[in-house]
Design an enzyme around this catalytic site. Structure first.
Site, PDB file in Angstrom:
ATOM      1  N   ASP A 182       0.857  -1.180   0.000  1.00  0.00           N
ATOM      2  CA  ASP A 182       0.000   0.000   0.000  1.00  0.00           C
ATOM      3  C   ASP A 182       0.896   1.234   0.000  1.00  0.00           C
ATOM      4  OD1 ASP A 182      -1.749   2.082   0.496  1.00  0.00           O
ATOM      5  OD2 ASP A 182      -2.901   1.008   2.031  1.00  0.00           O
ATOM      6  N   HIS A 183       0.878   1.998  -1.106  1.00  0.00           N
ATOM      7  CA  HIS A 183       1.792   3.125  -1.242  1.00  0.00           C
ATOM      8  C   HIS A 183       1.445   4.288  -0.314  1.00  0.00           C
ATOM      9  CE1 HIS A 183       5.229   4.828  -2.938  1.00  0.00           C
ATOM     10  NE2 HIS A 183       4.978   4.701  -4.231  1.00  0.00           N
ATOM     11  N   ARG A 184       0.273   4.249   0.313  1.00  0.00           N
ATOM     12  CA  ARG A 184      -0.035   5.252   1.331  1.00  0.00           C
ATOM     13  C   ARG A 184       0.823   5.033   2.573  1.00  0.00           C
ATOM     14  NH1 ARG A 184      -6.348   4.232   2.062  1.00  0.00           N
ATOM     15  NH2 ARG A 184      -5.434   2.140   2.281  1.00  0.00           N
TER      16      ARG A 184
END
Length: 473
Positions: A443-445
């Site tokens: 998850d790039h968040r």
């Protein structure tokens, strides 16, 4: 006469519980009891399938089963009554549950069709207490002997020796089937009167319709006029052979919702690395001979799982979750390691609780129990809750790698490809080595490219040199 107060005190209702975390419905797979059976506190009365797993439900009191409210195959909302139990069976005559049955009987015909008041319930129970379908009670129906005669006539016709005179009465002896089965038959162009039922009490099942779809059509067309055969048979065969409609429910429905939610909520990034795992395969072979590993399953997945746990220990920021409501990143100081498992009911992801605290033998035992339970269809909703990271082993299918979708609520998922003997440069020479490809989606968040790359590189380094399990632990 039994008063309303006495009746309400005498009968206890068991409602569909929330067997998972916030689940709203469940499908009744199997009833293990019938009206009139004696049950005791804690006895399993049915098996239901939620969006996560199949679960057995125990009754919380003693008594005699009075009524089953829903037949098998019905999806019931949490909180609805599914069974009533007579907790004082010796205190007088009990009101007959059949009084309310005709209005909700799931296999009955629409309201224009008459139904005998005293007919034995089809499958189990009498349907939902409150139904959205508009069906009126049938109080002035024909007596039970006539219903039995009509059913016998239909069965005789199906067996090929019914009297021609019985054909006009077929509409009043409509074949018994639940609405979804009738729709399936309509979609496939199958006349239910030509289908031989195999279900309990003469119920036509989905399997009966599918069985009749292709093989039964050719014989059925033979007695018809040649013109009708030429015009109609090809279309029916074509429809049934080219499409099959499968209702989306249970685990499959949950998978679809979870994957869509994950794919369009968490911005996915996937990185790949190809690694020489020859030394890992040698370690696996040695561990199989180790007496401390006796009685547990040792395979490459065990070492890969341990490698991921060590990589997370070295990069703890990867083990987190995104709290959208509070706009917070939740760092987790424990690892519940999920293992994607293919089961007859679909993909599920149970997890090993506190995997980071387990020794290698303990981890091997936990993984073995997890996989066995999943394949047996006995995984509980609790076993699938609270995961932090997941491993999916697509290599067992001979696949090199993939771009896995995150399990909702988790930060990363590692896909392991097939381990194959390939030419590899080793110590300056090309040699055959055991090689695999790893893919890490995150998850790039939560996980920047640098952090994700470090985690994947650490896993690969451990599998290339397993001694790092000791030096980096």
């Amino acid at each position: 006469m039994t008063t309303m107060t006495e009746t309400s005190a005498r009968f206890r209702e068991f409602k569909m519980p929330d067997v998972g975390e916030g689940l709203t419905e469940a499908e009744i797979l199997t009833w293990f009891v019938q009206p009139g059976d004696t049950v005791t506190d804690g006895q399993v009365v049915c098996e239901v399938e939620t969006a996560k797993a199949a679960v057995e439900l125990p009754i919380p009191f003693d008594g005699v089963v009075h009524e089953l409210r829903f037949p098998e195959g019905t999806t019931v909302d949490v909180g609805q009554v599914i069974i009533t139990v007579d907790v004082a069976p010796g205190s007088g005559d009990a009101p007959a549950p059949a009084a309310a049955a005709p209005a909700q009987e799931p296999v009955e015909a629409p309201e224009a069709e008459a139904e005998p008041k005293g007919r034995t319930p089809v499958l189990v129970g009498y349907g939902v207490a409150e139904s959205s379908t508009k069906r009126r009670p049938r109080k002035g129906a024909a007596p039970a002997p006539e219903a039995a005669a009509a059913a016998a006539a239909v069965q005789a016709e199906l067996n090929g020796h019914g009297a021609p005179a019985a054909e006009p009465e077929a509409p009043s002896a409509r074949p018994l089937a639940k609405p979804p089965v009738r729709k399936l038959a309509k979609d496939l162009g199958i006349d239910l009167a030509t289908v031989v039922p195999t279900g309990k009490d003469g119920i036509i099942t989905r399997e009966d319709v599918h069985a009749a779809a292709a093989p039964a059509e050719a014989p059925a067309a033979a007695p018809a006029a040649p013109a009708a055969t030429d015009a109609e048979a090809p279309a029916v065969v074509s429809d049934s052979a080219r499409e099959t409609r499968i209702p989306v429910k249970g685990v499959r429905k949950a998978i679809a919702q979870a994957m869509v939610g994950s794919a369009f909520t968490a911005p996915h990034v996937t990185e790949f690395v190809t690694v020489d795992v020859t030394r890992t395969m040698k370690l696996v072979a040695e561990l199989k001979e180790d007496k401390d590993m006796a009685g547990v399953r040792v395979n490459p997945l065990l070492v890969i799982a341990k490698a991921l746990l060590v990589a997370i220990k070295r990069n703890p920021e990867v083990n987190a979750a995104w709290d959208e409501a509070n706009q917070e990143i939740v760092q987790k100081h424990y690892v519940n390691l999920g293992i994607a498992a293919a089961t007859p009911r679909g993909l599920i992801v149970p997890n090993v609780k506190d995997a980071h605290d387990k020794t290698l033998p303990q981890l091997a035992q936990a993984l073995g129990e997890l996989v066995t339970t999943a394949r047996d269809g006995k995984t509980s909703p609790a076993a699938m809750a609270g995961g932090t990271v997941t491993i999916t082993n697509v290599g067992v299918f001979g696949v090199d790698t993939g771009t896995p979708i995150l399990n909702p609520g988790e930060s990363a998922i590692l896909a392991v490809g097939a381990i194959k003997l390939q030419p590899w440069v080793h110590k300056g020479k090309v040699k055959p080595r055991q090689v695999t490809t790893l893919a890490l989606s995150f998850d790039h968040r939560l996980v920047d490219g640098e952090l994700g790359s470090k985690v994947l590189a650490d896993v690969a380094a451990i599998l290339e040199q397993p001694k790092r399990l000791i030096t980096w632990a």
